[in-house]
Enzyme design. Structure first.
Site, PDB file in Angstrom:
ATOM      1  N   HIS A 194      33.864 -28.375  10.519  1.00  0.00           N
ATOM      2  CA  HIS A 194      33.304 -29.624  10.014  1.00  0.00           C
ATOM      3  C   HIS A 194      32.334 -30.279  11.001  1.00  0.00           C
ATOM      4  O   HIS A 194      31.580 -31.190  10.636  1.00  0.00           O
ATOM      5  CB  HIS A 194      34.441 -30.610   9.690  1.00  0.00           C
ATOM      6  N   ASP A 199      29.128 -29.737   6.162  1.00  0.00           N
ATOM      7  CA  ASP A 199      29.980 -30.527   5.282  1.00  0.00           C
ATOM      8  C   ASP A 199      30.125 -29.795   3.957  1.00  0.00           C
ATOM      9  O   ASP A 199      29.691 -28.650   3.807  1.00  0.00           O
ATOM     10  CB  ASP A 199      29.393 -31.931   5.081  1.00  0.00           C
TER      11      ASP A 199
END
Length: 422
Positions: free
Chosen positions: A397, A401
């Site tokens: 992350h 995304d």
């Protein structure tokens, strides 16, 4: 080039054991030549050079365990001189103190020795370096056995194998340890009692995997996206094509999965590369697809298909067969173990329908394929049986995304419909 050091072959590797040298002092090497075999927790790895040059000296001996970054050899590029040893900073000796006759010898030793010993110069191994000196047995004279590595010779003696009858697979036809193991001769009592060098220690491999995966889960904020994809057309196409191929040339569904993941990584390059805590994400220029391989007896390695974006489906299958064979024979190369940019893991033709894998640091994504499943599927206005596969993308992350990961899965789904897409 200068000093050739013990390379790092994994994010948690601290040291490696030198199993054998495949070169001798004075020998010329080219970029990509295998010069040594190093044993790690994940087995024996063939170490390559990344520049052309000439072997000046070998400063480590087979059997030595060396820390990552420790000198192993001196390999000089054309026109390059051997590095001079660092000068010793020796202060002037202090005047000899007054002493009794019984102390005289010790006092003299103290005043003539430097306060700090100079650094030791790299030394050559004690074994004879010249190729001619390797011909220990008369039966080997005049054959490629003269190019056999020390470890190969030792194992051949233990198993009673005549090296004159073997064809070497190493540089210049050199006989490697794996060539002797593949000869299949019965082991002697001594060989049965003592495993051959380079044999994988499965307990140590499990420790290495545990350390790497624990670090990955601690330091990488994973998130996961899954998608179930219709592969009926792909499966039927492969069945038709394979019917015309010899068994050894048939293309497995796993190769199509790897090929599709590579195409997706080319389309969404933001998931193809390495993340460094200091430098952040560095996007790779090519796709080196790591392929998760289960080893016999347990354990897992994920060597890379280097520059997989240049391979069509048949070449991808060929490359995977080569990796699997060499992984199980302990003949992977350091470039394959360190240069992967994204990893593909598949459960095969049967088993669980989905898998969410743990990312291999410093990579930032892993593509997990579950086992294909036959399920009801809506096609037009009808519900029909179709073969499908569930793909789960594990993503760092810090780098991407959900939007970027979704684009990757969409590109992968498109590629599974036509895996030959360039």
């Amino acid at each position: 080039m200068g000093i050739f050091v013990m390379p790092s072959l994994g994010s948690d590797m601290e040291s490696g054991k030198l199993v054998e040298w495949l070169v001798t002092p004075g020998e010329a090497v080219q970029r990509g030549d295998v010069v040594a075999v190093v044993e790690t927790q994940k087995g024996a790895i063939e170490i390559e050079t990344f520049e052309a040059g000439r072997v000046e000296s070998l400063t480590a001996e087979p059997g030595q365990t060396l820390a990552v970054g420790a000198p192993m050899a001196v390999i000089l590029a054309e026109g390059e001189s051997a590095p001079a040893p660092a000068p010793a900073s020796t202060p002037a000796p202090a005047p000899a103190p007054a002493s009794t006759p019984a102390q005289t010898g010790a006092a003299e030793a103290e005043t003539t020795a430097p306060a700090q010993p100079p650094p030791a110069e790299p030394r050559r191994p004690e074994r004879p370096p010249a190729p001619a000196a390797r011909d220990e047995a008369p039966a080997e004279t005049g054959t490629t056995a003269g190019r056999a590595s020390p470890a190969a010779r030792s194992l051949a003696r233990e198993r009673g194998i005549d090296l004159a009858g073997l064809r070497g697979s190493g540089p210049g036809g050199a006989i490697l340890l794996s060539d002797v193991e593949a000869a299949g001769a019965p082991r002697g009592e001594r060989a049965a009692a003592q495993p051959a060098p380079g044999r994988i220690d499965m307990a140590e491999m499990r420790k290495a995997i545990a350390a790497a995966m624990s670090r990955s889960k601690r330091t990488i904020p994973h998130f996961y996206l899954s998608q179930t994809i219709d592969i009926e057309a792909l499966s039927s196409s492969l069945e038709t094509d394979n019917a015309l191929r010899a068994p050894a040339d048939r293309i497995l569904l796993g190769a199509a999965f790897v090929r599709a993941a590579v195409v997706a990584a080319q389309a969404v390059p933001g998931l193809n590369g390495h993340y460094d805590d200091a430098e952040g994400f560095e996007q790779a220029e090519s796709v080196n697809a790591g392929v998760a391989i289960a080893l016999r007896g347990g354990g897992l390695v994920a060597p890379a298909l280097i520059d997989a974006g240049t391979l069509d489906l048949a070449a991808t299958m060929q490359g995977m067969r080569d990796l699997v064979g060499r992984a199980r024979a302990g003949r992977l190369r350091n470039s394959e173990m360190t240069q992967g940019t994204i990893t593909v893991s598949s459960l095969g033709e049967s088993g669980a329908e989905a898998m969410a894998g743990v990312i291999f640091p410093p990579q930032v994504a892993l593509v997990g394929f579950g086992a294909p499943q036959r399920r009801p599927w809506v096609v037009g206005n009808a519900v029909v049986p179709r073969r499908t596969v569930t793909v789960t993308l594990s993503v760092d992350h810090r780098v991407s995304d959900g939007r970027g990961a979704n684009r990757f899965l969409a590109a992968l789904a498109d590629a599974l419909q036509s895996p030959e897409t360039p």
